[in-house]
Scaffold this motif. Structure first.
Motif, PDB file in Angstrom:
ATOM      1  N   ALA A 390      -9.524   3.156  -1.638  1.00  0.00           N
ATOM      2  CA  ALA A 390      -8.928   2.353  -2.712  1.00  0.00           C
ATOM      3  C   ALA A 390      -7.433   2.582  -2.880  1.00  0.00           C
ATOM      4  CB  ALA A 390      -9.639   2.647  -4.038  1.00  0.00           C
ATOM      5  N   LYS A 391      -6.897   3.600  -2.259  1.00  0.00           N
ATOM      6  CA  LYS A 391      -5.443   3.860  -2.287  1.00  0.00           C
ATOM      7  C   LYS A 391      -4.954   4.084  -0.864  1.00  0.00           C
ATOM      8  CE  LYS A 391      -1.776   4.264  -4.899  1.00  0.00           C
ATOM      9  NZ  LYS A 391      -1.533   5.390  -5.801  1.00  0.00           N
ATOM     10  N   PRO A 392      -4.943   3.023  -0.041  1.00  0.00           N
ATOM     11  CA  PRO A 392      -4.608   3.191   1.381  1.00  0.00           C
ATOM     12  C   PRO A 392      -3.137   3.535   1.592  1.00  0.00           C
ATOM     13  CG  PRO A 392      -4.746   0.871   0.832  1.00  0.00           C
ATOM     14  CD  PRO A 392      -5.194   1.616  -0.386  1.00  0.00           C
ATOM     15  N   GLU A 393      -2.845   4.091   2.767  1.00  0.00           N
ATOM     16  CA  GLU A 393      -1.469   4.453   3.096  1.00  0.00           C
ATOM     17  C   GLU A 393      -0.586   3.222   3.293  1.00  0.00           C
ATOM     18  OE1 GLU A 393      -1.531   6.953   6.489  1.00  0.00           O
ATOM     19  OE2 GLU A 393      -2.568   8.619   5.485  1.00  0.00           O
ATOM     20  N   GLU A 394      -1.214   2.081   3.554  1.00  0.00           N
ATOM     21  CA  GLU A 394      -0.444   0.875   3.886  1.00  0.00           C
ATOM     22  C   GLU A 394       0.193   0.185   2.688  1.00  0.00           C
ATOM     23  OE1 GLU A 394      -3.470   1.299   7.167  1.00  0.00           O
ATOM     24  OE2 GLU A 394      -3.433   1.507   4.990  1.00  0.00           O
ATOM     25  N   VAL A 395       0.171   0.788   1.495  1.00  0.00           N
ATOM     26  CA  VAL A 395       0.678   0.089   0.311  1.00  0.00           C
ATOM     27  C   VAL A 395       2.148  -0.300   0.433  1.00  0.00           C
ATOM     28  CG1 VAL A 395      -0.989   0.995  -1.343  1.00  0.00           C
ATOM     29  CG2 VAL A 395       1.086   2.293  -0.845  1.00  0.00           C
ATOM     30  N   ASP A 396       2.906   0.389   1.283  1.00  0.00           N
ATOM     31  CA  ASP A 396       4.315   0.048   1.475  1.00  0.00           C
ATOM     32  C   ASP A 396       4.526  -0.888   2.669  1.00  0.00           C
ATOM     33  OD1 ASP A 396       5.161   1.599  -0.693  1.00  0.00           O
ATOM     34  OD2 ASP A 396       5.222   3.403   0.538  1.00  0.00           O
ATOM     35  N   ASP A 397       3.437  -1.320   3.286  1.00  0.00           N
ATOM     36  CA  ASP A 397       3.500  -2.206   4.443  1.00  0.00           C
ATOM     37  C   ASP A 397       3.747  -3.644   3.975  1.00  0.00           C
ATOM     38  OD1 ASP A 397       2.356  -2.245   7.553  1.00  0.00           O
ATOM     39  OD2 ASP A 397       2.083  -4.116   6.462  1.00  0.00           O
ATOM     40  N   LEU A 403      -0.695  -9.636   1.480  1.00  0.00           N
ATOM     41  CA  LEU A 403      -2.119  -9.756   1.134  1.00  0.00           C
ATOM     42  C   LEU A 403      -2.315  -9.607  -0.371  1.00  0.00           C
ATOM     43  CD1 LEU A 403      -3.642  -7.672   4.062  1.00  0.00           C
ATOM     44  CD2 LEU A 403      -3.909 -10.139   3.723  1.00  0.00           C
ATOM     45  N   LEU A 404      -1.533  -8.748  -0.987  1.00  0.00           N
ATOM     46  CA  LEU A 404      -1.578  -8.583  -2.440  1.00  0.00           C
ATOM     47  C   LEU A 404      -1.061  -9.841  -3.117  1.00  0.00           C
ATOM     48  CD1 LEU A 404      -2.229  -6.257  -4.517  1.00  0.00           C
ATOM     49  CD2 LEU A 404       0.225  -5.761  -4.497  1.00  0.00           C
ATOM     50  N   HIS A 405       0.020 -10.388  -2.593  1.00  0.00           N
ATOM     51  CA  HIS A 405       0.613 -11.610  -3.144  1.00  0.00           C
ATOM     52  C   HIS A 405      -0.354 -12.786  -3.043  1.00  0.00           C
ATOM     53  CE1 HIS A 405       3.889 -14.098  -4.509  1.00  0.00           C
ATOM     54  NE2 HIS A 405       3.861 -14.854  -3.420  1.00  0.00           N
ATOM     55  N   GLY A 406      -1.135 -12.817  -1.942  1.00  0.00           N
ATOM     56  CA  GLY A 406      -2.058 -13.922  -1.721  1.00  0.00           C
ATOM     57  C   GLY A 406      -3.443 -13.717  -2.315  1.00  0.00           C
ATOM     58  N   LEU A 407      -3.641 -12.631  -3.068  1.00  0.00           N
ATOM     59  CA  LEU A 407      -4.907 -12.314  -3.746  1.00  0.00           C
ATOM     60  C   LEU A 407      -6.022 -11.888  -2.790  1.00  0.00           C
ATOM     61  CD1 LEU A 407      -5.098 -15.118  -6.486  1.00  0.00           C
ATOM     62  CD2 LEU A 407      -4.214 -12.793  -6.708  1.00  0.00           C
ATOM     63  N   TYR A 408      -5.688 -11.585  -1.550  1.00  0.00           N
ATOM     64  CA  TYR A 408      -6.676 -11.014  -0.636  1.00  0.00           C
ATOM     65  C   TYR A 408      -7.039  -9.606  -1.114  1.00  0.00           C
ATOM     66  CZ  TYR A 408      -5.548 -14.706   2.737  1.00  0.00           C
ATOM     67  OH  TYR A 408      -5.364 -15.924   3.361  1.00  0.00           O
ATOM     68  N   GLU A 411      -5.207  -5.530  -7.359  1.00  0.00           N
ATOM     69  CA  GLU A 411      -4.801  -4.236  -7.906  1.00  0.00           C
ATOM     70  C   GLU A 411      -5.460  -4.009  -9.258  1.00  0.00           C
ATOM     71  OE1 GLU A 411      -0.579  -2.885  -7.796  1.00  0.00           O
ATOM     72  OE2 GLU A 411      -0.826  -2.715  -9.968  1.00  0.00           O
ATOM     73  N   TYR A 412      -5.955  -2.809  -9.473  1.00  0.00           N
ATOM     74  CA  TYR A 412      -6.590  -2.434 -10.738  1.00  0.00           C
ATOM     75  C   TYR A 412      -5.893  -1.198 -11.294  1.00  0.00           C
ATOM     76  CZ  TYR A 412     -10.249  -5.556  -9.067  1.00  0.00           C
ATOM     77  OH  TYR A 412     -10.932  -6.649  -8.599  1.00  0.00           O
ATOM     78  N   ARG A 413      -5.897  -1.099 -12.630  1.00  0.00           N
ATOM     79  CA  ARG A 413      -5.223   0.027 -13.274  1.00  0.00           C
ATOM     80  C   ARG A 413      -6.091   0.597 -14.387  1.00  0.00           C
ATOM     81  NH1 ARG A 413       1.123  -0.181 -13.579  1.00  0.00           N
ATOM     82  NH2 ARG A 413       1.575  -0.989 -11.503  1.00  0.00           N
ATOM     83  N   ASN A 414      -6.228   1.898 -14.420  1.00  0.00           N
ATOM     84  CA  ASN A 414      -6.719   2.616 -15.592  1.00  0.00           C
ATOM     85  C   ASN A 414      -5.937   3.927 -15.636  1.00  0.00           C
ATOM     86  OD1 ASN A 414      -8.133   3.617 -13.331  1.00  0.00           O
ATOM     87  ND2 ASN A 414     -10.043   2.678 -13.971  1.00  0.00           N
ATOM     88  N   ASN A 415      -6.574   5.056 -15.349  1.00  0.00           N
ATOM     89  CA  ASN A 415      -5.817   6.303 -15.286  1.00  0.00           C
ATOM     90  C   ASN A 415      -4.943   6.367 -14.038  1.00  0.00           C
ATOM     91  OD1 ASN A 415      -6.988   7.208 -17.649  1.00  0.00           O
ATOM     92  ND2 ASN A 415      -8.709   8.162 -16.597  1.00  0.00           N
ATOM     93  N   GLN A 416      -5.254   5.541 -13.067  1.00  0.00           N
ATOM     94  CA  GLN A 416      -4.470   5.482 -11.843  1.00  0.00           C
ATOM     95  C   GLN A 416      -4.521   4.058 -11.290  1.00  0.00           C
ATOM     96  OE1 GLN A 416      -8.151   7.381  -9.250  1.00  0.00           O
ATOM     97  NE2 GLN A 416      -6.091   7.946  -8.736  1.00  0.00           N
ATOM     98  N   VAL A 417      -3.608   3.776 -10.358  1.00  0.00           N
ATOM     99  CA  VAL A 417      -3.584   2.473  -9.692  1.00  0.00           C
ATOM    100  C   VAL A 417      -4.462   2.549  -8.453  1.00  0.00           C
ATOM    101  CG1 VAL A 417      -2.144   0.752  -8.549  1.00  0.00           C
ATOM    102  CG2 VAL A 417      -1.248   2.021 -10.517  1.00  0.00           C
ATOM    103  N   TRP A 418      -5.332   1.540  -8.271  1.00  0.00           N
ATOM    104  CA  TRP A 418      -6.153   1.494  -7.069  1.00  0.00           C
ATOM    105  C   TRP A 418      -6.383   0.043  -6.671  1.00  0.00           C
ATOM    106  CZ3 TRP A 418     -11.191  -0.587  -7.677  1.00  0.00           C
ATOM    107  CH2 TRP A 418     -11.650  -0.689  -8.993  1.00  0.00           C
ATOM    108  N   TYR A 419      -6.943  -0.164  -5.491  1.00  0.00           N
ATOM    109  CA  TYR A 419      -7.040  -1.507  -4.919  1.00  0.00           C
ATOM    110  C   TYR A 419      -8.446  -1.773  -4.407  1.00  0.00           C
ATOM    111  CZ  TYR A 419      -2.017  -0.807  -4.932  1.00  0.00           C
ATOM    112  OH  TYR A 419      -0.740  -0.523  -5.310  1.00  0.00           O
ATOM    113  N   ASP A 420      -8.770  -3.060  -4.344  1.00  0.00           N
ATOM    114  CA  ASP A 420     -10.012  -3.477  -3.703  1.00  0.00           C
ATOM    115  C   ASP A 420      -9.783  -4.839  -3.062  1.00  0.00           C
ATOM    116  OD1 ASP A 420     -12.577  -3.300  -2.820  1.00  0.00           O
ATOM    117  OD2 ASP A 420     -13.538  -3.463  -4.765  1.00  0.00           O
ATOM    118  N   VAL A 421     -10.696  -5.227  -2.205  1.00  0.00           N
ATOM    119  CA  VAL A 421     -10.614  -6.511  -1.509  1.00  0.00           C
ATOM    120  C   VAL A 421     -11.274  -7.584  -2.362  1.00  0.00           C
ATOM    121  CG1 VAL A 421     -11.266  -7.744   0.593  1.00  0.00           C
ATOM    122  CG2 VAL A 421     -10.630  -5.332   0.711  1.00  0.00           C
ATOM    123  N   HIS A 422     -10.660  -8.763  -2.395  1.00  0.00           N
ATOM    124  CA  HIS A 422     -11.237  -9.901  -3.122  1.00  0.00           C
ATOM    125  C   HIS A 422     -12.692 -10.093  -2.680  1.00  0.00           C
ATOM    126  CE1 HIS A 422     -11.942 -13.937  -4.582  1.00  0.00           C
ATOM    127  NE2 HIS A 422     -10.701 -14.058  -5.033  1.00  0.00           N
TER     128      HIS A 422
END
Length: 448
Positions: A390-397, A403-408, A411-422
């Motif tokens: 959920a926190k891949p190294e590619e976040v600066d890629d 992919l984030l811009h296109g909603l693929y 991003e989710y937030r609570n105590n930390q920022v994490w990611y999942d696939v649509h």
């Protein structure tokens, strides 16, 4: 073709297109309370900001920012509120073709919107002063353009409407604006500040400008405007709220530039987290309170025909397939209406039609195919890595940002920022055998 059920689904299709909710009538018909935390944070940020404070507001496309900003504008201009602001809110997409937006025509659009809102609100600015300001805009253009503008005004044209229409529709006029003002930014900013000072003097209210839809710009335009021209864009001495794409927040250089320019952290509107980070791939129950809010949005959009046209279980699956992005839920439901209309045209003898799991599967197939068009090996690998970690190294890629811009990627937030696939993209990856296929075919399983 005349069919009572077809008319029902066509109306639902149109109502689902009413997004975001901007007019009082749309709010009255479809509003569901959502995003209060972001609304309160925006209110505090503006009230705490200095008179020239700039607020950056980020979020996924379709997470509800525009509806929230419209509500925010009404809140900040409420006569019962202290302080009550003179609010000028507009969408850049209504003023300039999105592929042609730059820092110069954004500033030009701000000037036109200030003048237009002052006139619509009957701000008591002396007529001679208004004429002097408008004459400045006319005469600072090239001789040819000035002559053309004067000829249109001479036959009874409204100066503001003419300038606004030309900005919206004429590429040659936009090029003319850039040539004219790019080297005279300080003059254009001074004119904006002159208009702002007149408004504040005659209304005795602080000014607040809200510019929406800048988050929908192409990624390259975002870099050009925010990385290379942020100081010019932020020059006007007034409180302003700008929107940016969520992917900008992942770019360290851009984020640093923005936070340095506005002197405060970027505010962000998150998407609904139906599942926690730990439960995102498990067979767990979603956060029912958040699911119920999304279901309420669907119910308001379908209106009185809600129970007739929508299976409750399918409605729940539509919500979960959205990944917590309001517009994605609306888009899925709209595609379901389209599929129902198509089935009724193909089988006009049908007397019953409801959005059920079969219809949803047809809709998801269409949307899944749309997503797949822009995926290659590299991006698919990033998606698989994001699913697994959920926190891949590619976040600066750069591909991750796209992919984030296109909603693929969401991003989710609570105590930390994490990611999942649509969730719908997950279905594509499963079909490609890049992700494990769940035992059940339900949308809830697909979300996990």
């Amino acid at each position: 073709m005349s069919h009572p059920l077809l008319a029902t689904f066509r109306q639902a299709y149109r109502d689902l297109d009413l997004f975001p909710l901007l007019s009082d009538e749309e709010v009255e018909a479809f509003r569901v309370d959502y995003g209060r935390d972001a609304l309160v944070r925006l209110e505090q940020a503006v009230d705490d900001a200095p008179e020239d404070g700039k607020i950056i507001f980020a979020g996924h496309r379709g997470c509800g920012k525009s509806t929230l900003l419209a509500q925010f504008g009404r809140l900040m201009s409420d006569p019962e509120r202290e302080p009550r602001y003179f609010v000028v809110r507009f969408s850049i997409s209504d003023m300039v073709e999105m592929s042609a937006v730059d820092h110069v025509n954004i500033l030009y659009a701000i000037a036109l919107q200030l003048l237009s809102k002052a006139r619509d609100s009957e701000v008591d600015i002396p007529t001679t002063t208004q004429e002097e300001i408008l004459n400045w805009f006319i005469t600072t253009h090239s001789t040819t353009e000035t002559k053309d503008l004067k000829s249109q005004i001479g036959i009874g044209g409204d100066v503001l409407k003419i300038l606004t229409a030309k900005l919206q529709t004429e590429s040659t006029f936009r090029e003319e604006i850039k040539r004219t003002y790019e080297r005279r930014i300080s003059e254009l900013v001074a004119k904006i500040e002159e208009i702002a000072a007149l408004i504040q003097h005659h209304t005795i209210r602080p000014l607040l400008v809200i510019i929406d839809d800048l988050d929908k710009l192409d990624w390259k335009l975002v870099e050009e405007i925010y990385k290379n021209n942020i100081l010019a864009l932020f020059q006007p001495q007034m409180r302003m709220v700008f929107t940016i794409p969520i992917a900008v927040v992942r770019d360290i250089e851009l984020r640093t530039i923005l936070q340095s320019a506005c002197g405060r952290p970027i505010l962000q509107m998150g998407v609904a987290k139906f599942f926690t980070k730990a439960d995102r791939h498990r067979q767990q129950q979603p956060d029912q309170r958040k699911v119920d809010i999304f279901l309420k949005v669907l119910e308001r959009r379908f209106g009185e025909h809600w129970a007739e046209v929508m299976s409750p279980q399918t409605a729940r699956q539509i919500v979960l397939l959205s990944g917590g992005v309001l517009r994605e839920m609306v888009r899925i439901a709209r595609e379901c209406c389209s599929q129902c209309s198509l089935l009724l045209r193909l089988e006009p003898e049908r007397t019953e039609m409801k959005i059920d799991d079969q219809v949803l599967e047809l809709a998801v197939r269409e949307l899944r195919n749309e997503f797949s068009l822009s995926l290659g090996k590299r991006r698919s690998e990033i998606l698989v890595t994001t699913y697994e970690d959920a926190k891949p190294e590619e976040v600066d890629d750069e591909d991750f940002a796209l992919l984030l811009h296109g909603l693929y990627i969401l991003e989710y937030r609570n105590n930390q920022v994490w990611y999942d696939v649509h969730p719908i993209v997950k279905k594509h990856l499963q079909l490609e055998q890049l992700l494990p296929t769940m035992d059940s075919g339900s949308a809830e399983d697909a979300h996990h």
